[in-house]
Design an enzyme around this catalytic site. Structure first.
Site, PDB file in Angstrom:
ATOM      1  N   GLU A  78       0.824  -1.212   0.000  1.00  0.00           N
ATOM      2  CA  GLU A  78       0.000   0.000   0.000  1.00  0.00           C
ATOM      3  C   GLU A  78       0.859   1.263   0.000  1.00  0.00           C
ATOM      4  O   GLU A  78       1.823   1.369   0.737  1.00  0.00           O
ATOM      5  CB  GLU A  78      -0.931   0.004   1.212  1.00  0.00           C
ATOM      6  CG  GLU A  78      -1.859  -1.197   1.304  1.00  0.00           C
ATOM      7  CD  GLU A  78      -2.833  -1.294   0.136  1.00  0.00           C
ATOM      8  OE1 GLU A  78      -3.036  -0.285  -0.562  1.00  0.00           O
ATOM      9  OE2 GLU A  78      -3.391  -2.394  -0.064  1.00  0.00           O
ATOM     10  N   ARG A  88     -18.028  -1.435   5.226  1.00  0.00           N
ATOM     11  CA  ARG A  88     -19.046  -2.285   4.597  1.00  0.00           C
ATOM     12  C   ARG A  88     -19.629  -3.265   5.612  1.00  0.00           C
ATOM     13  O   ARG A  88     -20.806  -3.638   5.535  1.00  0.00           O
ATOM     14  CB  ARG A  88     -18.405  -3.039   3.417  1.00  0.00           C
ATOM     15  CG  ARG A  88     -19.334  -4.008   2.684  1.00  0.00           C
ATOM     16  CD  ARG A  88     -18.593  -4.700   1.557  1.00  0.00           C
ATOM     17  NE  ARG A  88     -17.382  -5.378   2.005  1.00  0.00           N
ATOM     18  CZ  ARG A  88     -17.354  -6.595   2.538  1.00  0.00           C
ATOM     19  NH1 ARG A  88     -18.477  -7.282   2.709  1.00  0.00           N
ATOM     20  NH2 ARG A  88     -16.204  -7.148   2.897  1.00  0.00           N
ATOM     21  N   CYS A 141      -7.796  -1.770   8.178  1.00  0.00           N
ATOM     22  CA  CYS A 141      -6.430  -1.771   7.628  1.00  0.00           C
ATOM     23  C   CYS A 141      -5.977  -0.347   7.302  1.00  0.00           C
ATOM     24  O   CYS A 141      -4.927   0.109   7.745  1.00  0.00           O
ATOM     25  CB  CYS A 141      -6.353  -2.645   6.380  1.00  0.00           C
ATOM     26  SG  CYS A 141      -6.579  -4.408   6.695  1.00  0.00           S
ATOM     27  N   HIS A 165      -0.927  -5.887   2.244  1.00  0.00           N
ATOM     28  CA  HIS A 165      -2.098  -6.763   2.245  1.00  0.00           C
ATOM     29  C   HIS A 165      -1.735  -8.121   1.665  1.00  0.00           C
ATOM     30  O   HIS A 165      -1.047  -8.190   0.637  1.00  0.00           O
ATOM     31  CB  HIS A 165      -3.225  -6.156   1.394  1.00  0.00           C
ATOM     32  CG  HIS A 165      -4.175  -5.317   2.171  1.00  0.00           C
ATOM     33  ND1 HIS A 165      -4.397  -3.983   1.898  1.00  0.00           N
ATOM     34  CD2 HIS A 165      -4.993  -5.620   3.220  1.00  0.00           C
ATOM     35  CE1 HIS A 165      -5.299  -3.508   2.741  1.00  0.00           C
ATOM     36  NE2 HIS A 165      -5.683  -4.480   3.550  1.00  0.00           N
TER      37      HIS A 165
END
Length: 203
Positions: A78, A88, A141, A165
């Site tokens: 990232e 979500r 995250c 990730h």
């Protein structure tokens, strides 16, 4: 030098989180650096609090956090953390924020301060599928990466922070219908990432 490596607790009904399974299997020293490994709760508030405590107590030179990205087909390194919580699903504390900042009044985004491109290149040289990613999502995250970079900017300017990730493990891959990666390859990928961070710190 000291490098803090973190993984997350299982979440979303899973019984295992490959981020912690891989992180905890790393050796205690890599490239001359001492590794300190900790499991972080998959909770918006508790993750930042846990990281703050570790940074205060350990004063590491770098932080590499690791998280699960279900559906990914490679290691995702990232580059950006954004100041947004937009979940979500609920975290493990039942919290499901919408359009909330990670840090009220904080910058819109931070860039990771580990050698992201060098890590991806090194992984690919070892035939480990990897890519640079420009979105760490808006769940815990991203929250943790933003907290690390914000705390670094505020209190520890020399601290290097980044996030990787990892995909599902094969046993999580829903009857083979989702991409996955073996644990041994994940551990090797994290080992390579830590080596790159340690090498940059020496320079």
């Amino acid at each position: 030098m000291k490098i803090l490596v973190t993984g997350f607790t299982p979440f979303g009904g899973e019984q295992i989180n490959p981020s912690w399974e891989a992180a905890r299997r790393l050796p205690n020293r890599i490239g001359g650096a001492e590794l300190i490994k900790h499991e972080i709760p998959t909770e918006f508030d508790a993750s930042g609090a846990a990281l703050h405590k570790l940074l205060t107590e350990l004063r590491p030179d770098a932080v590499l956090s690791v998280g699960q990205y279900g559906g990914a087909n490679c290691i995702r390194v990232e580059r950006v953390a954004i100041n947004l919580r937009d979940a979500r699903i609920a975290d493990n504390a039942g919290k499901q924020p919408t359009d909330e900042p990670v840090v009220a009044g904080g910058p819109d985004a931070y860039f990771a301060t580990i050698p992201t491109r060098e890590i991806v290149d090194a992984l690919r040289e070892q035939n480990i599928p990897a890519q640079l990613s420009y979105s760490a999502g808006t769940f815990v995250c991203n929250n943790l990466l933003y907290c690390a970079l914000h705390e670094s900017a505020q209190s520890y300017p020399a601290l290097r922070c980044g996030f990787v990730h990892v995909p599902y493990l094969p046993e999580q891959a829903k009857d083979g219908n989702a991409p996955s990666m073996g644990l041994e390859m994940m551990v090797k990928a994290l080992h390579i990432a830590v080596e790159a961070i340690a090498e940059e710190e020496k320079q």
